[in-house]
Motif scaffolding. Structure first.
Motif, PDB file in Angstrom:
ATOM      1  N   CYS A 496       0.839  -1.202   0.000  1.00  0.00           N
ATOM      2  CA  CYS A 496       0.000   0.000   0.000  1.00  0.00           C
ATOM      3  C   CYS A 496       0.869   1.245   0.000  1.00  0.00           C
ATOM      4  O   CYS A 496       2.040   1.219   0.395  1.00  0.00           O
ATOM      5  N   LEU A 497       0.260   2.309  -0.467  1.00  0.00           N
ATOM      6  CA  LEU A 497       0.889   3.624  -0.486  1.00  0.00           C
ATOM      7  C   LEU A 497      -0.164   4.631  -0.050  1.00  0.00           C
ATOM      8  O   LEU A 497      -1.303   4.595  -0.534  1.00  0.00           O
ATOM      9  N   GLY A 498       0.190   5.516   0.859  1.00  0.00           N
ATOM     10  CA  GLY A 498      -0.756   6.533   1.306  1.00  0.00           C
ATOM     11  C   GLY A 498      -0.075   7.865   1.495  1.00  0.00           C
ATOM     12  O   GLY A 498       1.008   7.944   2.080  1.00  0.00           O
ATOM     13  N   LEU A 499      -0.713   8.936   0.962  1.00  0.00           N
ATOM     14  CA  LEU A 499      -0.205  10.300   1.120  1.00  0.00           C
ATOM     15  C   LEU A 499      -1.379  11.217   1.405  1.00  0.00           C
ATOM     16  O   LEU A 499      -2.377  11.203   0.692  1.00  0.00           O
ATOM     17  N   ARG A 500      -1.254  11.987   2.450  1.00  0.00           N
ATOM     18  CA  ARG A 500      -2.270  12.985   2.777  1.00  0.00           C
ATOM     19  C   ARG A 500      -1.578  14.319   3.035  1.00  0.00           C
ATOM     20  O   ARG A 500      -0.580  14.384   3.768  1.00  0.00           O
ATOM     21  N   LEU A 501      -2.101  15.372   2.410  1.00  0.00           N
ATOM     22  CA  LEU A 501      -1.627  16.729   2.646  1.00  0.00           C
ATOM     23  C   LEU A 501      -2.719  17.505   3.367  1.00  0.00           C
ATOM     24  O   LEU A 501      -3.851  17.610   2.876  1.00  0.00           O
ATOM     25  N   ASP A 502      -2.394  18.042   4.523  1.00  0.00           N
ATOM     26  CA  ASP A 502      -3.275  18.984   5.210  1.00  0.00           C
ATOM     27  C   ASP A 502      -2.861  20.389   4.778  1.00  0.00           C
ATOM     28  O   ASP A 502      -1.767  20.855   5.114  1.00  0.00           O
ATOM     29  N   VAL A 503      -3.741  21.054   4.016  1.00  0.00           N
ATOM     30  CA  VAL A 503      -3.385  22.295   3.336  1.00  0.00           C
ATOM     31  C   VAL A 503      -3.923  23.497   4.106  1.00  0.00           C
ATOM     32  O   VAL A 503      -5.123  23.565   4.427  1.00  0.00           O
ATOM     33  N   THR A 504      -3.042  24.452   4.388  1.00  0.00           N
ATOM     34  CA  THR A 504      -3.414  25.714   5.020  1.00  0.00           C
ATOM     35  C   THR A 504      -2.767  26.844   4.231  1.00  0.00           C
ATOM     36  O   THR A 504      -1.540  26.899   4.117  1.00  0.00           O
ATOM     37  N   ASN A 505      -3.616  27.725   3.668  1.00  0.00           N
ATOM     38  CA  ASN A 505      -3.133  28.845   2.860  1.00  0.00           C
ATOM     39  C   ASN A 505      -2.140  28.382   1.794  1.00  0.00           C
ATOM     40  O   ASN A 505      -1.113  29.020   1.547  1.00  0.00           O
ATOM     41  N   GLY A 506      -2.458  27.272   1.163  1.00  0.00           N
ATOM     42  CA  GLY A 506      -1.643  26.786   0.057  1.00  0.00           C
ATOM     43  C   GLY A 506      -0.435  25.963   0.439  1.00  0.00           C
ATOM     44  O   GLY A 506       0.269  25.458  -0.439  1.00  0.00           O
TER      45      GLY A 506
END
Length: 608
Positions: A496-506
């Motif tokens: 498995c592969l997992g990527l999450r970005l929590d984005v704040t003001n870009g």
């Protein structure tokens, strides 16, 4: 009773006599005495000086009198420049008297002999021929006879940057209007022709505009002569782009590659119906389209469908727009997020919906087709439901652009990628697995790139149950020895592969980045800056079995999403670096071994 009956008869007789007297006065009224009053009223309406030489009545007694007006002059209002709006030598016109009692002026016959009309529309939309709406009670649609000799109409429009000078002739041989002009400072010839206007009923006509950048041919029928409020027209148009055509039809179109279009258009005021629209825009082919457009005061409503057999989004830009985009890309580098403009400031008067279907998308590797509905309501555009079909899988969701009460639009993206594979986006890469993704972002900006570059939200990618080269799996786990010694054809499992970005003001912070294979596990930390798509990521690998050479320092990924740069820790490739890793192994200083990740939990976290 006899007395009452006699007085009643006198009363009724008096009313009838009075009515007959009024009718007689109207039938014989000396209209010439109103010359000064008519001049004053016209001056009030047009906001400029008006003079009339004489007004004479032809018939001594008639409810449809013919009047002869000589030497009519209406000066231009001050904002329209010097000269005259109207200067006519002689006008013969016939009208119905009785509708005047209802406040309506019905013109039935008109003859103009010699003169010039100079029509002007200013940049702010003012029209010298229609300074207000007090003329709406009049009607020329009942004209059954039109004779014109030696009349020139000059037209200048600063809104659409167009001008025409047309000579008009109408006699027993027919109606003919033609002359020269310019659209966007490029020369054109214009013409309008039809049969003689000698009666009521439908009136066939042909019209043409020709020039180096535009050719439009129209053949149609009006419900009555020169009554454009009710007509049906077959159109053929060729132009260097849609914006040039828009200078004629004023539909709010934008610049594109060259067009070749045909359509049938029906106008039943206030509604326009466009049918059988087809043709090409650059390399894109429009298979069929139809729309109903309704004008309600300043508001325009639209309900229609567009079906493209093929579509290249590059065709929706002019050569100048393409050159500007290429210059931007050379200056800032290639980008994943497009710089498509989304400002709706000029669409405040447009409401409605447009269904769009594209059978095949050109110049977009991996993308196949598109289906969506564009719905706009008071500067709020909703693109939903949206479906983009890929070579494998699809992107679904919605996009909302909201500019109500805002200078810069707010864009909300809620998109899902499902049933796809890594190979769809990384063709030729040795790694493949089923791929899913979820993007939820909200940001403000005049373009998609600006909005996403300032957005807040989350981006997640998940893959499971795939394969990759065993060499790569070992290297991802920092297992240098197996990465070097493993056979090139050997395969490993991508669990498995997992990527999450929590984005704040870009700024997207990685939480988490995990790659789990049958040989090793890799974790990442860092950020992705969406405004310029730059990367700053550190990867740390842990093998799942004992290793001879283990890289104990992180690998860094920098550069941009389109062109990432992998930076191996300093000294690793040197003899000293190899000896240091061997020394660790000889002393038994082995790294901890990784176990298998909970892939189900990882997928739920990054896509949740």
């Amino acid at each position: 009773m006899a007395w009452l009956s006699r007085n009643w008869r006198y009363f009724v007789g008096g009313i009838v006599a009075l009515a007959l007297l009024i009718l007689l006065i109207l039938a014989a009224f000396p209209w010439g005495v109103l010359r000064e009053k008519v001049s004053v009223k016209l001056a009030e309406r047009f906001g400029s000086d008006v003079s009339i030489g004489t007004i004479e009545r032809v018939e001594p007694l008639s409810f449809s009198p013919t009047l002869v007006v000589r030497d009519l002059r209406i000066a231009q209002p001050s904002w329209a420049g010097p000269g005259d709006l109207v200067r006519l030598q002689r006008i013969d016109f016939r009208f119905r008297v009785l509708p005047l009692l209802r406040g309506k002026f019905d013109l039935t016959a008109l003859a103009v002999d010699g003169g010039r009309v100079a029509m002007v529309r200013s940049r702010d939309g003012r029209k010298n021929w229609a300074p207000d709406k007090r003329g709406d009670k009049g009607s020329a649609s009942a004209i059954t006879s039109l004779t014109v000799r030696n009349l020139v109409i000059d037209y200048r429009d600063a809104v659409q940057n167009r001008r025409f000078s047309v000579t008009v002739v109408s006699d027993a041989q027919g109606f003919r209007a033609g002359g020269d002009g310019a659209i966007d400072n490029r020369p054109v010839k214009v013409s309008l022709n039809g049969p003689a206007i000698v009666g009521d009923g439908s009136w066939p006509f042909t019209a043409r505009v020709t020039g180096p950048t535009i050719n439009v041919d129209a053949k149609g029928t009006m419900a009555s002569p020169l009554d454009t409020r009710q007509m049906t027209v077959d159109l053929t148009a060729r132009a260097d782009n849609l914006k040039t055509l828009d200078a004629l039809i004023e539909a709010g179109l934008f610049g594109t590659q060259p067009i070749a279009l045909t359509a049938r258009v029906r106008h039943d005021d206030p509604t326009w119906v466009i049918e059988k629209l087809s043709g090409s825009i650059g390399r894109s082919r429009l298979a069929a389209a139809n729309a109903t457009v309704t004008k309600d005061g300043e508001k325009t409503g639209i309900d229609g469908r567009l079906h493209f057999a093929t579509l290249s989004f590059d065709d929706l830009e002019t050569d100048e727009g393409r050159a500007e985009a290429a210059a931007v890309e050379r200056r800032i580098g290639p980008r994943v997020v497009p710089g498509t403009r989304i400002n709706l400031a000029k669409m405040g008067n447009l409401d409605g919906k447009l269904a769009v279907r594209v059978d095949r998308l050109l110049d977009m590797p991996g993308l196949r087709s598109l289906d969506t509905v564009l719905a706009i309501d008071d500067r709020r555009l909703t693109v939903a439901p949206l479906t983009v079909r890929l070579a494998q899988g699809s992107i679904t969701g919605r996009v909302v652009i909201d500019q109500r009460g805002r200078t810069s639009p707010k864009a909300t993206f809620d998109l899902r990628l499902k049933d796809s594979r890594i190979s769809t986006f990384a063709g030729g890469a040795p790694i493949d697995a089923p791929l899913r993704a979820r993007l939820r972002l909200t940001g403000s900006g005049d373009t998609i790139r600006q909005a996403i570059g300032r957005s807040n939200g989350t981006i997640g990618f998940a893959a499971a149950g795939g394969v990759l080269p065993a060499k790569m799996a070992s290297m991802l786990g920092a297992d240098v020895a197996r990465g070097v010694l493993t056979d090139d054809d050997a395969q490993a499992r991508l669990r498995c592969l997992g990527l999450r970005l929590d984005v704040t003001n870009g700024l997207g912070r990685i939480d988490p980045l995990l790659i789990d294979t049958s040989r090793a596990q890799t974790r990442g930390q860092g950020v992705v800056r969406l405004s310029d798509e730059t990367l700053s990521i550190a990867l740390t690998g842990t093998p799942k079995q004992r290793t001879l050479l283990h890289l104990d320092r992180p690998v860094r990924i920098t550069g941009r999403i389109q062109s990432p740069a992998v930076q191996i820790p300093p000294g690793v490739k040197s003899a000293g670096g190899i000896l240091r890793m061997l020394g660790h192994a000889i002393r038994g200083d082995d790294t901890p071994r990784a176990g298998n990740a909970d892939c189900g939990a990882l997928v739920r976290r990054v896509l949740g």
